[in-house]
Design a protein around this motif. Structure first.
Motif, short mmCIF file in Angstrom:
data_model
loop_
_atom_site.label_atom_id
_atom_site.label_comp_id
_atom_site.label_asym_id
_atom_site.label_seq_id
_atom_site.Cartn_x
_atom_site.Cartn_y
_atom_site.Cartn_z
N UNK A 102 0.86 -1.20 0.04
CA UNK A 102 0.15 0.11 -0.02
C UNK A 102 0.75 1.34 -0.14
N UNK A 103 0.41 2.23 -0.65
CA UNK A 103 1.03 3.64 -0.48
C UNK A 103 0.50 4.32 0.81
N UNK A 104 1.52 4.53 1.57
CA UNK A 104 1.18 5.26 2.96
C UNK A 104 1.60 6.60 3.29
N UNK A 105 0.93 7.38 4.06
CA UNK A 105 1.39 8.74 4.24
C UNK A 105 -0.09 9.85 4.17
N UNK A 106 0.53 10.65 3.72
CA UNK A 106 -0.88 12.04 3.82
C UNK A 106 -1.35 11.79 2.35
N UNK A 107 -2.74 11.36 2.11
CA UNK A 107 -3.26 11.33 0.65
C UNK A 107 -3.19 12.78 -0.04
N UNK A 108 -3.30 13.71 0.80
CA UNK A 108 -2.78 15.27 -0.27
C UNK A 108 -1.62 15.09 -0.67
N UNK A 109 -0.58 14.87 -0.06
CA UNK A 109 0.86 14.82 -0.49
C UNK A 109 1.11 14.02 -1.88
N UNK A 110 -0.01 12.79 -1.77
CA UNK A 110 0.43 11.89 -2.99
C UNK A 110 -0.46 12.51 -4.18
N UNK A 111 -0.98 13.52 -4.16
CA UNK A 111 -1.51 14.33 -5.39
C UNK A 111 -0.43 15.10 -6.16
N UNK A 112 0.78 15.46 -5.37
CA UNK A 112 1.73 16.11 -5.83
C UNK A 112 3.22 15.39 -6.14
N UNK A 113 3.36 14.39 -5.31
CA UNK A 113 4.44 13.40 -5.32
C UNK A 113 4.17 12.09 -5.77
N UNK A 114 4.18 11.80 -6.96
CA UNK A 114 3.46 10.47 -8.06
C UNK A 114 4.43 9.54 -7.71
N UNK A 129 3.83 0.97 14.09
CA UNK A 129 3.27 2.22 13.67
C UNK A 129 4.18 3.47 13.86
N UNK A 130 4.41 3.54 15.27
CA UNK A 130 5.03 4.75 15.52
C UNK A 130 6.22 5.20 15.03
N UNK A 131 6.95 3.86 14.98
CA UNK A 131 8.46 4.14 14.31
C UNK A 131 8.46 4.43 12.72
N UNK A 132 7.44 3.48 12.06
CA UNK A 132 7.48 3.73 10.76
C UNK A 132 6.91 5.03 10.10
N UNK A 133 5.83 5.68 11.01
CA UNK A 133 5.22 6.82 10.62
C UNK A 133 6.48 8.05 10.67
N UNK A 175 9.55 7.61 9.79
CA UNK A 175 10.20 7.28 8.61
C UNK A 175 9.58 7.89 7.38
N UNK A 176 8.26 7.61 7.47
CA UNK A 176 7.31 7.99 6.31
C UNK A 176 7.29 9.62 6.24
N UNK A 177 7.19 10.41 7.38
CA UNK A 177 7.31 11.64 7.29
C UNK A 177 8.77 12.06 6.56
N UNK A 226 -11.74 22.64 7.15
CA UNK A 226 -10.61 22.83 7.97
C UNK A 226 -9.58 21.44 7.87
N UNK A 227 -8.38 21.63 7.21
CA UNK A 227 -7.57 20.54 7.26
C UNK A 227 -6.16 20.87 7.36
N UNK A 228 -5.37 19.90 7.74
CA UNK A 228 -3.79 20.26 7.75
C UNK A 228 -3.22 18.72 7.50
N UNK A 229 -1.82 18.65 7.32
CA UNK A 229 -1.17 17.42 7.40
C UNK A 229 -0.38 17.42 8.63
N UNK A 230 -0.83 16.54 9.62
CA UNK A 230 -0.29 16.54 11.00
C UNK A 230 0.24 14.99 11.08
N UNK A 231 1.55 14.89 11.46
CA UNK A 231 2.32 13.73 11.82
C UNK A 231 2.07 12.66 10.65
N UNK A 232 1.86 13.02 9.36
CA UNK A 232 2.05 12.18 8.25
C UNK A 232 0.57 11.74 7.81
#
Length: 343
Positions: free
Chosen positions: A61-73, A170-174, A176-178, A246-252
């Motif tokens: 799976x692709x992991x992280x913040x979906x909003x970022x995936x719109x720009x980093x393909x 989850x805590x460790x990988x998150x 790294x994902x950030x 109201x939204x923001x990218x927080x902790x990935x």
């Protein structure tokens, strides 16, 4: 089931419904999957029950913040790096791919790579919908280890993560994902054919395709969303215009709140990648683990959380999720309290 271009389109739509706003917008991934289909032919889709005991299944799976995936393909080369690392660390050969979650773009993830690598795809996933955190998996509930897990970014940087339990992973990988830019391809919950049969949600790819097909036909036949949802065990719980986001990218993660206004009520929707809870002005609440999905009013297209638009006319629907998430262990992982929500 034959995998052709229409199947991929139906899968992308149906998986967006099941994704409950998460899993990522599938538009770009659908284009990539079509290109892979054109260049390498259709992948083989195999039933969960047909897996051999000694199979080595790699959920991705692709992991992280979906909003970022719109720009980093995705680059299209992630899986080569991932499999090389998996096989080097485990000493075993990957025999099958599987979607780690049947949500949004992540349902298409195996289809971006399977034909090129000549690997079959299992008609199953590890969640039966989408959830934002790595411990939120039927594999975790059923005792399959999340470790080792593998991450690769679009530049080919790879990391292997091992931890004592899925929550720690989850805590460790998150983190790294950030550092990878809040987007990466992940392989997690590697399992044998025996383990997959005991833990995974079977026929989820087929189910998503069926939902996509029903939506396509309903639009052509000018059926209402309510009529369609009756066929798949869901219902419309409200409609209106998106009044504020109201939204923001927080902790990935993409975290936010949406207010949806109608002449009769205000609906408030909370999300962390996935839509987690919706309440109305009368105090009625719908919440995870039910699948909450937004649809464009006129087109019947499901909407992911990163694609919410001010002023859009939407309908809000609720569908039943897999039974495992209503069990005691499942609710502890994905119920409202797991996200700090109250009813």
């Amino acid at each position: 089931m034959k995998i052709d271009e229409q199947t991929l389109k139906d899968l992308s739509v149906g998986a967006t419904v099941l994704g409950s706003g998460g899993g990522g917008y599938p538009g770009y991934d659908l284009l990539m999957a079509k290109k892979v289909l054109e260049d390498y032919g259709p992948p083989e889709l195999v039933a969960l029950e047909d897996l051999k005991e000694e199979a080595m299944v790699l959920p991705i799976a692709f992991v992280g913040a979906p909003l970022v995936n719109l720009e980093i393909l995705p680059s299209g080369n992630e899986l080569d790096c991932l499999i090389d690392q998996v096989e080097r660390v485990t000493g075993k050969r990957v025999t099958h791919l599987m979607a780690a979650e049947i949500g949004g773009a992540n349902a298409l993830a195996p289809f971006l790579y399977a034909s090129k690598r000549k690997l079959p795809i299992v008609d199953a996933d590890t969640i039966g919908r989408a959830f934002p955190e790595l411990q939120m998996s039927a594999c975790n509930v059923r005792g399959v280890s999340a470790s080792p897990a593998f991450l690769v970014d679009i530049l080919g940087n790879t990391v292997c993560v091992e931890a004592k339990d899925a929550d720690t992973l989850e805590r460790l990988a998150r983190k790294i994902i950030v550092e990878m830019g809040s987007t990466a391809l992940m392989g997690i919950y590697l399992m044998s054919g025996v383990q997959a049969k005991k833990t995974c949600i079977k026929k989820s790819v087929s189910y998503a395709c069926q939902i996509g097909k029903k939506l396509r036909e309903a639009y052509k036949e000018k059926k209402s969303l309510g009529e369609l949802l009756q066929e798949i065990g869901g219902k419309v719980i409200g409609e209106g215009v998106i009044e504020s986001i109201k939204q923001s990218v927080q902790d990935g993660f993409l975290r936010g709140t949406v207010h949806i206004s109608s002449p009769h009520e205000i609906l408030v929707l909370n999300y962390q990648n996935e839509f987690l809870q919706v309440s109305n002005s009368k105090g009625k609440v719908f919440t995870t683990p039910d699948i909450i999905t937004l649809f464009e009013k006129d087109s019947l297209k499901p909407i992911t959380s990163e694609c919410l638009l001010y002023g859009a006319r939407v309908e809000i629907a609720v569908l039943n999720g897999p039974d495992i998430w209503k069990e005691e262990k499942g609710l502890a992982l994905v119920g409202p309290r797991a996200f700090g929500l109250t009813i």
